[in-house]
Write a protein that holds these residues in place. Structure first.
Motif, PDB file in Angstrom:
ATOM      1  N   GLY A 329      34.055  28.407  45.004  1.00  0.00           N
ATOM      2  CA  GLY A 329      32.853  28.463  44.184  1.00  0.00           C
ATOM      3  C   GLY A 329      33.166  28.400  42.699  1.00  0.00           C
ATOM      4  N   LEU A 330      32.128  28.198  41.898  1.00  0.00           N
ATOM      5  CA  LEU A 330      32.270  28.151  40.445  1.00  0.00           C
ATOM      6  C   LEU A 330      32.185  29.563  39.890  1.00  0.00           C
ATOM      7  N   LYS A 331      33.214  29.973  39.178  1.00  0.00           N
ATOM      8  CA  LYS A 331      33.291  31.331  38.655  1.00  0.00           C
ATOM      9  C   LYS A 331      32.851  31.389  37.194  1.00  0.00           C
ATOM     10  N   ASP A 332      33.269  30.419  36.391  1.00  0.00           N
ATOM     11  CA  ASP A 332      32.931  30.423  34.964  1.00  0.00           C
ATOM     12  C   ASP A 332      33.009  28.993  34.448  1.00  0.00           C
ATOM     13  N   ASP A 333      32.403  28.754  33.315  1.00  0.00           N
ATOM     14  CA  ASP A 333      32.436  27.409  32.755  1.00  0.00           C
ATOM     15  C   ASP A 333      32.509  27.481  31.237  1.00  0.00           C
ATOM     16  N   PHE A 334      33.079  26.454  30.660  1.00  0.00           N
ATOM     17  CA  PHE A 334      33.237  26.369  29.210  1.00  0.00           C
ATOM     18  C   PHE A 334      32.913  24.943  28.763  1.00  0.00           C
ATOM     19  N   ASN A 335      32.141  24.833  27.723  1.00  0.00           N
ATOM     20  CA  ASN A 335      31.882  23.550  27.086  1.00  0.00           C
ATOM     21  C   ASN A 335      31.861  23.810  25.585  1.00  0.00           C
ATOM     22  N   GLY A 336      32.974  23.578  24.958  1.00  0.00           N
ATOM     23  CA  GLY A 336      33.094  23.920  23.548  1.00  0.00           C
ATOM     24  C   GLY A 336      33.572  22.756  22.709  1.00  0.00           C
ATOM     25  N   PRO A 337      33.502  22.902  21.386  1.00  0.00           N
ATOM     26  CA  PRO A 337      33.925  21.828  20.484  1.00  0.00           C
ATOM     27  C   PRO A 337      35.438  21.804  20.304  1.00  0.00           C
ATOM     28  N   ILE A 338      36.014  20.627  20.443  1.00  0.00           N
ATOM     29  CA  ILE A 338      37.425  20.394  20.164  1.00  0.00           C
ATOM     30  C   ILE A 338      37.501  19.273  19.137  1.00  0.00           C
ATOM     31  N   CYS A 339      38.167  19.529  18.024  1.00  0.00           N
ATOM     32  CA  CYS A 339      38.196  18.536  16.955  1.00  0.00           C
ATOM     33  C   CYS A 339      39.069  17.339  17.340  1.00  0.00           C
ATOM     34  N   TYR A 340      38.644  16.169  16.902  1.00  0.00           N
ATOM     35  CA  TYR A 340      39.366  14.929  17.178  1.00  0.00           C
ATOM     36  C   TYR A 340      39.480  14.102  15.912  1.00  0.00           C
ATOM     37  N   ASN A 345      45.662  11.737  16.688  1.00  0.00           N
ATOM     38  CA  ASN A 345      46.676  12.505  15.986  1.00  0.00           C
ATOM     39  C   ASN A 345      46.033  13.317  14.868  1.00  0.00           C
ATOM     40  N   PRO A 346      46.548  14.514  14.585  1.00  0.00           N
ATOM     41  CA  PRO A 346      45.938  15.334  13.537  1.00  0.00           C
ATOM     42  C   PRO A 346      46.191  14.774  12.144  1.00  0.00           C
ATOM     43  N   LEU A 347      45.496  15.366  11.172  1.00  0.00           N
ATOM     44  CA  LEU A 347      45.661  15.018   9.759  1.00  0.00           C
ATOM     45  C   LEU A 347      46.521  16.106   9.135  1.00  0.00           C
ATOM     46  N   VAL A 348      47.767  15.777   8.844  1.00  0.00           N
ATOM     47  CA  VAL A 348      48.712  16.776   8.347  1.00  0.00           C
ATOM     48  C   VAL A 348      49.424  16.225   7.121  1.00  0.00           C
ATOM     49  N   GLY A 349      49.213  16.863   5.976  1.00  0.00           N
ATOM     50  CA  GLY A 349      49.905  16.428   4.770  1.00  0.00           C
ATOM     51  C   GLY A 349      49.031  16.561   3.542  1.00  0.00           C
ATOM     52  N   LEU A 359      46.255  19.396   3.966  1.00  0.00           N
ATOM     53  CA  LEU A 359      45.338  19.388   5.099  1.00  0.00           C
ATOM     54  C   LEU A 359      46.083  19.591   6.408  1.00  0.00           C
ATOM     55  N   ALA A 360      45.481  20.358   7.286  1.00  0.00           N
ATOM     56  CA  ALA A 360      45.955  20.509   8.674  1.00  0.00           C
ATOM     57  C   ALA A 360      44.705  20.547   9.531  1.00  0.00           C
ATOM     58  N   GLU A 361      44.133  19.380   9.790  1.00  0.00           N
ATOM     59  CA  GLU A 361      42.822  19.266  10.410  1.00  0.00           C
ATOM     60  C   GLU A 361      42.871  18.268  11.571  1.00  0.00           C
ATOM     61  N   GLY A 362      41.830  18.324  12.406  1.00  0.00           N
ATOM     62  CA  GLY A 362      41.658  17.322  13.450  1.00  0.00           C
ATOM     63  C   GLY A 362      42.596  17.479  14.631  1.00  0.00           C
ATOM     64  N   PHE A 363      42.780  18.702  15.113  1.00  0.00           N
ATOM     65  CA  PHE A 363      43.729  18.950  16.207  1.00  0.00           C
ATOM     66  C   PHE A 363      43.014  18.962  17.552  1.00  0.00           C
ATOM     67  N   SER A 364      43.193  17.898  18.318  1.00  0.00           N
ATOM     68  CA  SER A 364      42.623  17.869  19.658  1.00  0.00           C
ATOM     69  C   SER A 364      43.492  18.657  20.637  1.00  0.00           C
TER      70      SER A 364
END
Length: 829
Positions: A329-340, A345-349, A359-364
């Motif tokens: 059965g289904l116990k729990d669920d998650f639907n959240g924002p993940i940056c892309y 690839n992230p923005l680092v530099g 900047l250290a942004e955009g980490f999927s």
């Protein structure tokens, strides 16, 4: 609360805490971290905590590997268990193409010291009998991998940071950034609870910081607006579900260790154990981007409504792969924002146009990347450069042409491509065409199959009208290979026309231009009317940018560099000029990339084609060596089009680059193609050109040339003038020669060529890696370029290349194996 610090980190997720920790570890003893809510209250809290080592990027693989190793050490340092379950990671393949992908990746992993093994379906079934394997081809297994508790590892890094003197302040929101010319003044507002929401209070302080790092996660668009820059970091919904106990799994675990993280890439999902049950996470189509214009104030550690219909196909595929889970059965669920970001690839530099803003942004894959990002970004900030080339993650790989709509749509595409086969010849369709040169429609009508370079559409090759580029992609020789082969042969034997409009182009002029460029680059400056190849170095003496410098006048220069790096090059050039303006005088810099189109014509018959349309009092001599020698520029007229012609060819053949007013491009295209038809001219794309430049050992920025090797290590002493002083010279000489760039001819498989990411062996010892690869029409075999220890960088040295999980013989050849004396390129008319 301190108001003056060395470095201020904005964002208290896994990435931000890692950066603060590593800055302190690197020796900065005055570091503060601000978090607008509680630590881990962003995407960190609902992340699944997986640590996938798999990545096709050399830099990102290093980052992920550091994280995995680092997290294992945290408990000994902090006393906090980071919740790292080293259960391994099993990537299964249902197709031969997926196995080819894993074999290509494995060679990249090998060059980064990431261990792996390949397993057959029978071996999988023997170890993990709950997995259905009859429809599998095999799997790639990382035994050092696994999953971690995101909150626990973040708290462990936070404790480690505090132990090293970092100040962590919660419930403070950064609301404004002001650069004084010497430091950043950051206005921070105290956040308070009100009716379940987090709202700003009347309490504010101004924190002065020499350096600021933003790691704001889902709030990246708000950060970008405050800084006045663009960032393509926008979240996308990501769903995973937690299932009730599986009785068969519980029984299996009585005398077996925990299952590895199970990735069924061809079913777009991952599965791992959770308290006797399973967690299923998916990367499905049609997951929407969220918060394109900012996160609502009411959104804290919240989730979106689950959309089970969207993941029904993946859920059914999971039940197929793990039949025992079908009745859970289904116990729990998650639907959240993940940056892309558009490329995943992230923005680092360094931030574009700003000083001491990082900047250290955009980490999927933020948990996986957090540890390594902190480590390498701290190196960049404290030492000036990281030990690996971080250019592929630089925030300036996207220019000002990028919009919110573009980023949102490309990020949605990137999300649903997480488990799509990552062919090296992959071209993704979303938001295309966007940036097109005038001749685009003409080229498309003639069969051009386009690649995406910094937003530009650039022909990769030309094919018949009914050809399907998508279906032609492969980890071996794709359906396009023969067309590229014929184009390359046409350049070597006849004449070809290449669209190089995407080249980055800058004009540098003014009273200070000569002194500035003489200091900025490592080669002699050319005389008026001539050109030179040169490099701008980092302060560490490694290669920051490659330029072709054309001297238009005594104080005016035209700089041509790689098309993929326009904003990257512009930012570096302008900041360096501003730093030296007081010393050298007025310097004017103009980005003229979109003002000039470029066609490259090359091959033994290229002069014949141009002679058909050149306008001159003596057209028979205008293109000859006497009036137009190699490595010079002349203003000529082709029909009614004024052309800035440069006698140089990236293919190594007799040829010219024809820089022309962009508004006249279609006219010039028509003139050239009509004249070329009389001489059998073939239209040529970037893939053939890439093969041809390797036959000449022409290094390319982003592959052979980067911030982890000096020009001397790239074996380019002829382009380095050691009699003058230039930026990075002392550091370059002090570095010495750690490895050397070489060209190799390869006796590889009949149906595949290297892509430029393969490991090199000398006997049983891994000694280097390829940085470029392809096929040589001149030698009739595979070709590659790469780095090896200096003592092996000798023509005739026999090596082996790892391709398709086998070692293939290769031989180092002399530099520029095709036409080593440059007799062809200097040919007179």
């Amino acid at each position: 609360m301190k108001t003056h610090v060395k470095a201020l980190v904005v964002g208290g997720g896994a990435v931000g805490t890692s950066i603060a920790y590593h800055l302190a570890k690197a020796g900065w003893d005055d570091v503060m971290l601000l978090e607008r809510d509680e630590l881990t209250s962003g995407s960190t809290w609902h992340a699944a905590g997986l640590l996938p080592l798999f990545n096709m990027s050399f830099a990102t693989t290093h980052i992920h590997k550091y994280s995995v190793d680092f997290y294992k050490s945290l408990e000994a340092e902090t006393g906090l268990n980071a919740g790292f379950a080293v259960v391994g990671n099993l990537r299964m393949a249902q197709t031969d193409a997926r196995m080819d992908e894993y074999m290509l990746y494995a060679s990249t992993a090998e060059t980064c010291d990431v261990s792996y093994v390949f397993l057959t379906p029978d071996q999988i079934k023997e170890r993990w009998p709950l997995i259905r394997t009859e429809d599998l081809k095999g799997a790639l297994y990382h035994h050092t991998d696994g999953y971690i508790n995101p909150a626990d590892v973040t708290m462990a890094m936070a404790k480690g940071a505090r132990q090293r003197g970092v100040m962590i302040e919660r419930k403070w929101q950064a609301d404004a950034f002001n650069w004084t010319g010497e430091a950043w003044e950051v206005t921070a507002t105290k956040m308070v609870e009100k009716g379940g929401n987090l709202v700003p209070s009347d309490e504010q302080i101004v924190i002065t910081a020499e350096h600021v790092v933003t790691a704001s996660g889902n709030h990246a668009q708000r950060t970008a607006k405050m800084l006045g820059i663009k960032m393509p970091a926008i979240p996308v919904e990501h769903q995973f579900i937690v299932m009730d106990q599986d009785p068969e799994l519980v029984e299996f675990r009585k005398d077996h260790p925990e299952h590895p993280v199970i990735r069924d890439a061809d079913a777009q999902s991952y599965v791992r154990e959770e308290r006797g049950g399973w967690i299923l996470g998916v990367y499905e189509k049609n997951a929407p981007a969220r918060f394109e214009y900012g996160v609502p104030d009411s959104f804290r550690a919240d989730l979106f409504q689950l959309d089970l219909e969207r993941i029904e196909e993946q859920y059914m595929a999971m039940n197929h792969r793990m039949p025992s889970a079908e009745n859970c059965g289904l116990k729990d669920d998650f639907n959240g924002p993940i940056c892309y970001t558009p490329d995943g690839n992230p923005l680092v530099g360094p931030a574009p146009g700003l000083r001491n803003m990082w900047l250290a942004e955009g980490f999927s894959f933020g948990i996986t990347a957090a540890g390594g990002t902190g480590y390498y970004l701290a190196q960049m900030m404290v030492q000036g450069e990281a030990e690996i080339d971080m250019a592929s993650l630089d925030p300036k790989r996207y220019g000002d042409w990028m919009t919110t709509e573009f980023a949102a749509r490309k990020n949605e595409e990137c999300y649903d491509h997480v488990y799509i086969l990552h062919h090296p010849d992959e071209e993704r369709p979303a938001c295309r065409p966007l940036r097109t040169a005038p001749a685009y429609d003409r080229q498309k009508a003639l069969g051009a199959q386009f690649g995406f370079v910094n937003g530009w559409e650039r022909p990769n090759y030309y094919a018949p009208a009914d050809f399907n580029d998508h279906d032609s992609r492969s980890f071996r020789r794709g359906g396009w290979w023969q067309y590229a082969h014929d184009e390359a042969r046409a350049v070597r034997e006849g004449v070809g026309l290449i669209d190089a409009t995407a080249f980055t182009k800058h004009v540098v002029k003014g009273p200070g231009a000569v002194q500035f460029l003489d200091w900025f680059t490592c080669n002699k400056l050319p005389a008026v009317g001539r050109i030179n190849l040169t490099y701008a170095l980092t302060d560490h003496g490694t290669t920051r940018t490659e330029y072709t410098i054309v001297r238009l006048g005594q104080d005016e220069f035209y700089l041509v560099s790689a098309g993929a790096w326009t904003a990257y090059d512009a930012d570096f050039l302008r900041k360096a000029a501003a730093d030296k303006a007081g010393e050298f005088g007025y310097i004017e810099i103009q980005d003229v990339t979109t003002q000039w189109g470029v066609f490259a014509i090359a091959g033994p018959k290229s002069r014949d084609v141009l002679n058909e349309i050149v306008k001159d009092a003596d057209p028979a001599t205008v293109l000859g060596n006497k009036r137009f020698p190699w490595l010079t520029i002349r203003n000529i007229e082709l029909g009614m089009c004024p052309v800035r012609a440069i006698r140089v060819a990236y293919t190594g053949e007799l040829g010219w680059e024809l820089h022309h007013p962009i508004e006249m491009q279609n006219y010039l295209w028509d003139q050239l193609t009509a004249a070329g038809a009389k001489h059998g001219m073939k239209l040529v794309g970037a893939r053939a050109q890439n093969w041809l430049r390797q036959e000449k050992s022409y290094r390319a920025f982003g592959t052979e040339l980067g911030r982890d090797a000096t020009p001397l290590e790239a074996d380019l002493p002829r382009f380095v003038d050691l009699t003058k002083e230039f930026n990075g010279k002392d550091a370059m000489q002090a570095t010495g020669i750690r490895s050397t760039c070489v060209t190799l001819l390869i006796d590889g498989p009949e149906d595949a060529d290297p892509w430029g990411r393969e490991a090199l062996y000398h006997g049983d010892r891994r000694v280097g890696r390829l940085t470029s690869g392809g096929y040589s029409v001149h030698f009739g075999k595979s070709i590659g370029m790469g780095y090896v220890p200096p003592d092996l960088a000798v023509p005739g040295t026999r090596l082996q290349v790892r391709m398709l999980n086998q070692l293939w013989d290769a031989e180092i050849v002399q530099d520029s194996p095709y036409d080593p004396k440059n007799e062809v390129i200097r040919k007179d008319g």
